[in-house]
Design a protein around this motif. Structure first.
Motif, short mmCIF file in Angstrom:
data_model
loop_
_atom_site.label_atom_id
_atom_site.label_comp_id
_atom_site.label_asym_id
_atom_site.label_seq_id
_atom_site.Cartn_x
_atom_site.Cartn_y
_atom_site.Cartn_z
N LEU A 144 0.81 -1.21 0.00
CA LEU A 144 0.00 0.00 0.00
C LEU A 144 0.85 1.27 0.00
O LEU A 144 0.37 2.34 -0.38
N ALA A 145 2.10 1.15 0.41
CA ALA A 145 2.98 2.32 0.39
C ALA A 145 3.22 2.80 -1.03
O ALA A 145 3.54 3.96 -1.27
N ARG A 146 3.06 1.89 -2.02
CA ARG A 146 3.27 2.25 -3.43
C ARG A 146 1.97 2.63 -4.14
O ARG A 146 1.99 3.03 -5.29
N ALA A 147 0.84 2.48 -3.45
CA ALA A 147 -0.45 2.62 -4.13
C ALA A 147 -1.03 4.02 -3.99
O ALA A 147 -0.84 4.70 -2.99
N THR A 148 -1.73 4.43 -5.02
CA THR A 148 -2.50 5.67 -4.96
C THR A 148 -3.99 5.36 -4.87
O THR A 148 -4.77 6.22 -4.45
N HIS A 149 -4.37 4.16 -5.29
CA HIS A 149 -5.77 3.74 -5.25
C HIS A 149 -5.89 2.35 -4.61
O HIS A 149 -5.02 1.51 -4.82
N VAL A 150 -6.96 2.14 -3.88
CA VAL A 150 -7.27 0.84 -3.31
C VAL A 150 -8.74 0.52 -3.61
O VAL A 150 -9.61 1.36 -3.42
N ILE A 151 -8.99 -0.69 -4.08
CA ILE A 151 -10.35 -1.16 -4.28
C ILE A 151 -10.56 -2.37 -3.38
O ILE A 151 -9.85 -3.36 -3.49
N ALA A 152 -11.54 -2.27 -2.49
CA ALA A 152 -11.87 -3.36 -1.58
C ALA A 152 -13.15 -4.05 -2.05
O ALA A 152 -14.00 -3.43 -2.69
N SER A 153 -13.29 -5.33 -1.71
CA SER A 153 -14.46 -6.10 -2.15
C SER A 153 -15.70 -5.80 -1.32
O SER A 153 -16.81 -6.11 -1.74
N SER A 154 -15.52 -5.22 -0.11
CA SER A 154 -16.66 -4.92 0.75
C SER A 154 -16.23 -3.87 1.78
O SER A 154 -15.03 -3.61 1.96
N GLN A 155 -17.21 -3.29 2.45
CA GLN A 155 -16.91 -2.33 3.50
C GLN A 155 -16.11 -2.99 4.62
O GLN A 155 -15.19 -2.38 5.18
N ALA A 156 -16.44 -4.22 4.93
CA ALA A 156 -15.73 -4.93 5.99
C ALA A 156 -14.26 -5.14 5.63
O ALA A 156 -13.37 -5.02 6.48
N THR A 157 -14.01 -5.47 4.36
CA THR A 157 -12.63 -5.66 3.91
C THR A 157 -11.86 -4.35 3.98
O THR A 157 -10.70 -4.31 4.41
N LEU A 158 -12.50 -3.26 3.57
CA LEU A 158 -11.86 -1.95 3.62
C LEU A 158 -11.51 -1.58 5.06
O LEU A 158 -10.44 -1.05 5.34
#
Length: 246
Positions: A8-22
């Motif tokens: 995640l240190a290299r990421a600008t975007h994150v897509i999670a599969s659900s609110q719980a995962t996020l």
């Protein structure tokens, strides 16, 4: 955790599969400088299958999953042993796994063999036929140690066929099944609560049909492939260059 942090240190975007995962990600990494969103992993589901005919008489239950403890099927068997004698039903379980012998033994011990059968792995054609015959999808999953549902795409496959689902309350399942709208979310480890929901689903056919209709409409409006792909494209287009982490 360190591996996730490095990614995640290299990421600008994150897509999670659900609110719980996020929420699990947010507990490990500061996302204040990362564009984060939730998009259901239903990219492979499009259109609607052949319309099913309304089935009367014997209630048809269906479960399709890997056979493991956290799917909660053994707890459904306990509930059915208490209330199942009041209604004529058939429950077909599709899937395989290390927990299959445990489930089969429970079927035998509880005397459910005339109502419940484990089919093992089936073809896509057979799975399609089973969905068309079913009245209700059953998989009240729960967390076992660190294992839980990140989303629960099986519920959406059922919704595509116009089936209401009985789901659990752990992990991301509440994003997949909207309680009291597209199905029921219940703690399967609470026997009284699970029996109550099973009784309602088995005996109130009109409500079950309504939830199934709601589930299919919700799928069409929010979860089918073209909808989630549109969300995906919209999310990544907000930045000219981004590294995606799923």
């Amino acid at each position: 955790r360190e591996r996730v942090r490095r990614l995640l240190a290299r990421a600008t975007h994150v897509i999670a599969s659900s609110q719980a995962t996020l929420q699990l990600v947010e507990a490990v990494v500061d996302l204040s400088n990362i564009k984060a969103t939730v998009i259901p992993p239903t990219y492979g589901l499009s259109g609607l299958p052949k319309c099913k005919q309304m089935i009367t008489g014997k209630r048809q239950l269906l479960s399709i999953c890997r056979l493991e403890e956290r799917k909660g099927l053994h707890l459904v068997m306990d509930a059915l042993s208490e209330i199942g004698g009041l209604v004529d039903y058939k429950w077909q379980i599709v899937g395989d796994g290390a927990y299959r012998p445990v489930l089969q033994e429970k079927i035998d011990v509880l005397g459910l063999g005339s109502h419940v059968c484990i089919l093992g792995a089936v073809s896509e054609e057979e799975k399609h036929r089973l969905y068309l015959q079913a009245d209700l999808f059953v998989m009240p999953s729960y967390q076992v140690e660190r294992s839980l549902e990140g989303f629960g795409i099986a519920y959406i496959e059922a919704a595509r066929y116009g089936l209401a689902s009985i789901a659990g309350i752990s992990g991301g399942v509440k994003d997949a099944v909207i309680d009291q709208f597209t199905g029921w979310c219940v703690d399967p480890c609470d026997p009284a609560a699970l029996q109550k929901i099973m009784h309602q689903a088995l005996f109130d056919q009109e409500l079950c049909l309504q939830y199934g209709y709601n589930a299919q409409q919700y799928y069409l409006e929010h979860l089918c492939a073209d909808k989630v792909f549109s969300k995906f494209i919209e999310h990544i287009e907000q930045s000219s260059s981004s590294e995606m982490v799923f």
